[in-house]
Design an enzyme around this catalytic site. Structure first.
Site, PDB file in Angstrom:
ATOM      1  N   TYR A   1     -18.893  -4.906  29.676  1.00 47.64           N
ATOM      2  CA  TYR A   1     -17.482  -5.250  29.433  1.00 47.64           C
ATOM      3  C   TYR A   1     -17.285  -6.631  28.816  1.00 47.64           C
ATOM      4  CZ  TYR A   1     -16.538  -1.402  32.697  1.00 47.64           C
ATOM      5  OH  TYR A   1     -16.476  -0.193  33.321  1.00 47.64           O
TER       6      TYR A   1
ATOM      7  N   HIS B   1     -22.700   3.168  27.603  1.00 49.63           N
ATOM      8  CA  HIS B   1     -21.503   2.362  27.342  1.00 49.63           C
ATOM      9  C   HIS B   1     -21.923   0.903  27.469  1.00 49.63           C
ATOM     10  CE1 HIS B   1     -17.523   0.659  27.524  1.00 49.63           C
ATOM     11  NE2 HIS B   1     -16.977   1.836  27.307  1.00 49.63           N
TER      12      HIS B   1
ATOM     13  N   HIS C   1     -16.323  -1.375  22.779  1.00 49.78           N
ATOM     14  CA  HIS C   1     -14.926  -1.677  22.474  1.00 49.78           C
ATOM     15  C   HIS C   1     -14.878  -2.835  21.478  1.00 49.78           C
ATOM     16  CE1 HIS C   1     -13.284  -0.156  26.624  1.00 49.78           C
ATOM     17  NE2 HIS C   1     -14.136   0.683  26.079  1.00 49.78           N
TER      18      HIS C   1
ATOM     19  N   GLU D   1     -15.104   2.549  20.126  1.00 54.15           N
ATOM     20  CA  GLU D   1     -14.193   3.343  20.948  1.00 54.15           C
ATOM     21  C   GLU D   1     -12.747   3.059  20.575  1.00 54.15           C
ATOM     22  OE1 GLU D   1     -15.001   3.339  25.119  1.00 54.15           O
ATOM     23  OE2 GLU D   1     -13.188   4.485  25.575  1.00 54.15           O
TER      24      GLU D   1
ATOM     25  N   HIS E   1     -14.225  10.664  25.395  1.00 51.78           N
ATOM     26  CA  HIS E   1     -13.999  10.311  26.799  1.00 51.78           C
ATOM     27  C   HIS E   1     -12.776  11.082  27.266  1.00 51.78           C
ATOM     28  CE1 HIS E   1     -16.144   6.121  26.540  1.00 51.78           C
ATOM     29  NE2 HIS E   1     -16.990   7.127  26.692  1.00 51.78           N
TER      30      HIS E   1
ATOM     31  N   GLU F   1     -14.427   9.700  32.607  1.00 56.68           N
ATOM     32  CA  GLU F   1     -14.536   8.327  33.125  1.00 56.68           C
ATOM     33  C   GLU F   1     -13.424   8.123  34.149  1.00 56.68           C
ATOM     34  OE1 GLU F   1     -16.055   5.525  29.499  1.00 56.68           O
ATOM     35  OE2 GLU F   1     -13.963   6.173  29.467  1.00 56.68           O
TER      36      GLU F   1
ATOM     37  N   HIS G   1      -6.917   6.330  26.166  1.00 58.14           N
ATOM     38  CA  HIS G   1      -6.645   5.167  25.316  1.00 58.14           C
ATOM     39  C   HIS G   1      -5.732   5.509  24.139  1.00 58.14           C
ATOM     40  CE1 HIS G   1     -10.668   3.161  26.723  1.00 58.14           C
ATOM     41  NE2 HIS G   1      -9.824   3.372  27.704  1.00 58.14           N
TER      42      HIS G   1
HETATM   43 ZN   LIG Z   1     -13.472   5.287  27.521  1.00 59.10          ZN
END
Ligand SMILES: [Zn+2]
Length: 282
Positions: A70, A67, A107, A144, A215, A260, A181
């Protein structure tokens, strides 16, 4: 084979993720290759890479993907942050390639209150630039599905489809479906009808073959809240019955699925045991 596991800590070295995964019976894991709140990616030595590959070889984990950090905002209009994001993301792909990872999950992020189409197009332009700079060695970039919180885009599948359409080397792109999400973004997968219609939407927009990771997270917040708060499986607003459908959906059979969820009190073991039970036929 069921490809199931969790995001794993790499404290003590990237290779240690596999011991942790094995201890939980994981067949798939996700890692961060560097600290997710820092710009500076890790510069791996050849020894680090060899230790990682040897540990993977010896492990029961079949799939391992990363991943992204951020901080990356490939769709921002701020030129300094955009440049930094592209440099860091290119470095991250190279690191994943050296480790032999199947994919890098990211993301799509721009700016709060920005024109979303412009953000999507900037994300696509950034991916073009990064792919141009880093030749393909098999590591896919997975966009994602986001909750649409803050500066995140990609909370409607049409948005992800637009990015994919505009990227030149689009064969290097896939999708990571995050159950929390999509639910927070407004796809009500807590019901059977909702799951069916979400899968239909996915088929019509990005195409199911693009889904290369899932996820598995329940959601603390209600459907449509656009707030991203992960909850243990079956203990949030999505609920256990929905995860039975996710685990038994044949269309997602070969796709690696990772948790997660919060790590306290050995909860990975509890969540994984429940998911394995749900995956078995009645
Ligand atoms: Zn995720």
């Amino acid at each position: 084979m069921l490809l199931l596991g969790a995001h794993m800590s790499t404290a003590g070295g990237l290779h240690t993720a596999f011991e942790r995964g094995d201890a939980l019976g994981c067949t798939a894991i996700q890692i961060f290759t560097s600290s997710p709140r820092q710009w500076r990616g890790r510069d791996l030595s050849q020894r680090d890479v060899e230790a990682f590959r040897a540990a993977w070889e010896a492990s029961s984990c079949r799939e391992c993907f990363a991943h992204d950090i951020y901080l990356t905002r490939l769709g921002t209009r701020d030129p300094a942050i955009l440049g930094r994001s592209r440099t860091a993301f290119a470095h991250e792909i190279r690191t994943c390639q050296r480790l032999g990872l199947s994919a890098l999950v990211m993301h799509p992020v721009g700016d709060v209150d920005a024109d979303e189409r412009a953000v999507l197009d900037r994300v696509a332009a950034s991916l073009d630039a990064v792919f141009e700079a880093v030749p393909d060695e098999g590591t896919l970039v997975l966009l994602e599905t986001t909750a649409g919180q803050g500066a995140n885009v990609g909370y409607r599948f049409e948005q992800l489809a637009r990015i994919i359409e505009r990227v030149e080397q689009s064969d290097r792109l896939g999708i990571c479906l995050d159950t929390c999400h999509v639910f927070a973004a407004g796809y009500d997968i807590s019901t059977e009808a909702g799951w069916k219609s979400m899968m239909t939407e996915l088929t019509k927009t990005v195409g199911l073959e693009r889904i290369r990771a899932v996820h598995l997270n329940d959601s603390q917040k209600p459907c449509g809240s656009r707030v991203d708060r992960h909850e243990h499986i079956g203990r949030g607003r999505i609920g256990e019955a929905a995860f039975r459908r996710v685990m038994r959906d044949r269309r997602l059979k070969g796709v690696p699925k990772v948790l997660e969820t919060p790590k306290e009190n050995d909860m990975d073991a509890v969540n994984l045991a429940l998911l394995r039970k749900l995956a078995k036929a009645k």
